[in-house]
Design a protein around this motif. Structure first.
Motif, PDB file in Angstrom:
ATOM      1  N   GLY A  33      11.395  55.572 -36.013  1.00  0.00           N
ATOM      2  CA  GLY A  33      10.180  54.779 -35.915  1.00  0.00           C
ATOM      3  C   GLY A  33      10.233  53.481 -36.698  1.00  0.00           C
ATOM      4  N   LYS A  34      11.225  53.323 -37.546  1.00  0.00           N
ATOM      5  CA  LYS A  34      11.369  52.101 -38.340  1.00  0.00           C
ATOM      6  C   LYS A  34      11.851  50.947 -37.465  1.00  0.00           C
ATOM      7  CE  LYS A  34      10.500  53.680 -42.502  1.00  0.00           C
ATOM      8  NZ  LYS A  34       9.494  53.157 -43.380  1.00  0.00           N
ATOM      9  N   ARG A  49      20.546  53.349 -26.876  1.00  0.00           N
ATOM     10  CA  ARG A  49      20.370  54.629 -27.569  1.00  0.00           C
ATOM     11  C   ARG A  49      19.432  54.481 -28.778  1.00  0.00           C
ATOM     12  NH1 ARG A  49      25.378  54.463 -25.278  1.00  0.00           N
ATOM     13  NH2 ARG A  49      26.381  56.409 -24.633  1.00  0.00           N
ATOM     14  N   LEU A  50      19.602  53.388 -29.522  1.00  0.00           N
ATOM     15  CA  LEU A  50      18.769  53.164 -30.703  1.00  0.00           C
ATOM     16  C   LEU A  50      17.302  52.965 -30.342  1.00  0.00           C
ATOM     17  CD1 LEU A  50      21.163  50.803 -32.684  1.00  0.00           C
ATOM     18  CD2 LEU A  50      20.438  53.107 -33.383  1.00  0.00           C
ATOM     19  N   CYS A  51      17.039  52.368 -29.199  1.00  0.00           N
ATOM     20  CA  CYS A  51      15.656  52.112 -28.766  1.00  0.00           C
ATOM     21  C   CYS A  51      14.849  53.395 -28.591  1.00  0.00           C
ATOM     22  CB  CYS A  51      15.645  51.327 -27.461  1.00  0.00           C
ATOM     23  SG  CYS A  51      16.060  49.599 -27.668  1.00  0.00           S
ATOM     24  N   LYS A  52      15.519  54.490 -28.398  1.00  0.00           N
ATOM     25  CA  LYS A  52      14.826  55.769 -28.239  1.00  0.00           C
ATOM     26  C   LYS A  52      14.249  56.273 -29.557  1.00  0.00           C
ATOM     27  CE  LYS A  52      17.720  57.018 -24.363  1.00  0.00           C
ATOM     28  NZ  LYS A  52      18.846  57.784 -23.891  1.00  0.00           N
ATOM     29  N   VAL A  56      13.758  48.058 -32.173  1.00  0.00           N
ATOM     30  CA  VAL A  56      15.037  47.367 -32.348  1.00  0.00           C
ATOM     31  C   VAL A  56      14.922  45.885 -32.000  1.00  0.00           C
ATOM     32  CG1 VAL A  56      17.468  47.290 -31.614  1.00  0.00           C
ATOM     33  CG2 VAL A  56      16.284  49.485 -31.748  1.00  0.00           C
ATOM     34  N   ILE A  57      15.561  45.080 -32.825  1.00  0.00           N
ATOM     35  CA  ILE A  57      15.849  43.684 -32.513  1.00  0.00           C
ATOM     36  C   ILE A  57      17.369  43.613 -32.469  1.00  0.00           C
ATOM     37  CG2 ILE A  57      15.766  41.296 -33.302  1.00  0.00           C
ATOM     38  CD1 ILE A  57      13.172  42.047 -34.802  1.00  0.00           C
ATOM     39  N   LYS A  72      21.152  46.318 -19.094  1.00  0.00           N
ATOM     40  CA  LYS A  72      21.122  47.746 -19.449  1.00  0.00           C
ATOM     41  C   LYS A  72      19.748  48.151 -19.989  1.00  0.00           C
ATOM     42  CE  LYS A  72      26.008  48.081 -20.563  1.00  0.00           C
ATOM     43  NZ  LYS A  72      26.982  48.304 -21.625  1.00  0.00           N
ATOM     44  N   LEU A  73      19.177  47.287 -20.815  1.00  0.00           N
ATOM     45  CA  LEU A  73      17.863  47.591 -21.391  1.00  0.00           C
ATOM     46  C   LEU A  73      16.794  47.629 -20.312  1.00  0.00           C
ATOM     47  CD1 LEU A  73      18.365  45.464 -24.566  1.00  0.00           C
ATOM     48  CD2 LEU A  73      17.844  47.910 -24.579  1.00  0.00           C
ATOM     49  N   ARG A  74      16.840  46.679 -19.373  1.00  0.00           N
ATOM     50  CA  ARG A  74      15.874  46.704 -18.255  1.00  0.00           C
ATOM     51  C   ARG A  74      16.019  47.989 -17.454  1.00  0.00           C
ATOM     52  NH1 ARG A  74      16.910  41.228 -18.031  1.00  0.00           N
ATOM     53  NH2 ARG A  74      18.513  41.446 -16.443  1.00  0.00           N
ATOM     54  N   ALA A  75      17.266  48.372 -17.163  1.00  0.00           N
ATOM     55  CA  ALA A  75      17.526  49.594 -16.385  1.00  0.00           C
ATOM     56  C   ALA A  75      17.005  50.831 -17.116  1.00  0.00           C
ATOM     57  CB  ALA A  75      19.014  49.736 -16.096  1.00  0.00           C
TER      58      ALA A  75
END
Length: 89
Positions: A33-34, A49-52, A56-57, A72-75
């Motif tokens: 959550g950070k 993976r980190l976005c889960k 993330v920036i 990949k992020l859009r998908a």
């Protein structure tokens, strides 16, 4: 530094990278959550993976690599801030 050609083959060259292991390592050290900044995000394999688990920036020097990461992020249904800049800045 030019990554145009390299970006197109990067994922094939990194097919055996331990992305899940790297993310697990981070999860053990940073509470979920950070907000985190990923430097040298490449084509976004770890980023997705980190976005889960985090806000993330992602930073990457190569616009070609960031374009692949954005796809990949859009998908994956993720929308994050992508910064094209030298991490030293």
């Amino acid at each position: 530094m030019q990554y145009n050609e390299f970006a197109s083959v990067y994922d094939a060259l990194m097919y055996d990278a331990e992305y899940d292991t790297w993310v697990d390592f981070i999860k053990k050290r940073i509470p979920q959550g950070k907000k985190i900044v990923e430097l040298a995000a490449g084509t976004g394999e770890a980023t997705v993976r980190l976005c889960k688990h985090y806000e993330v920036i992602a930073n990457e020097l190569s616009p070609e690599m960031l374009n692949i990461a954005a796809q990949k992020l859009r998908a994956a249904g993720e929308k994050i801030k992508l910064i094209c800049e030298d991490m030293c800045n």
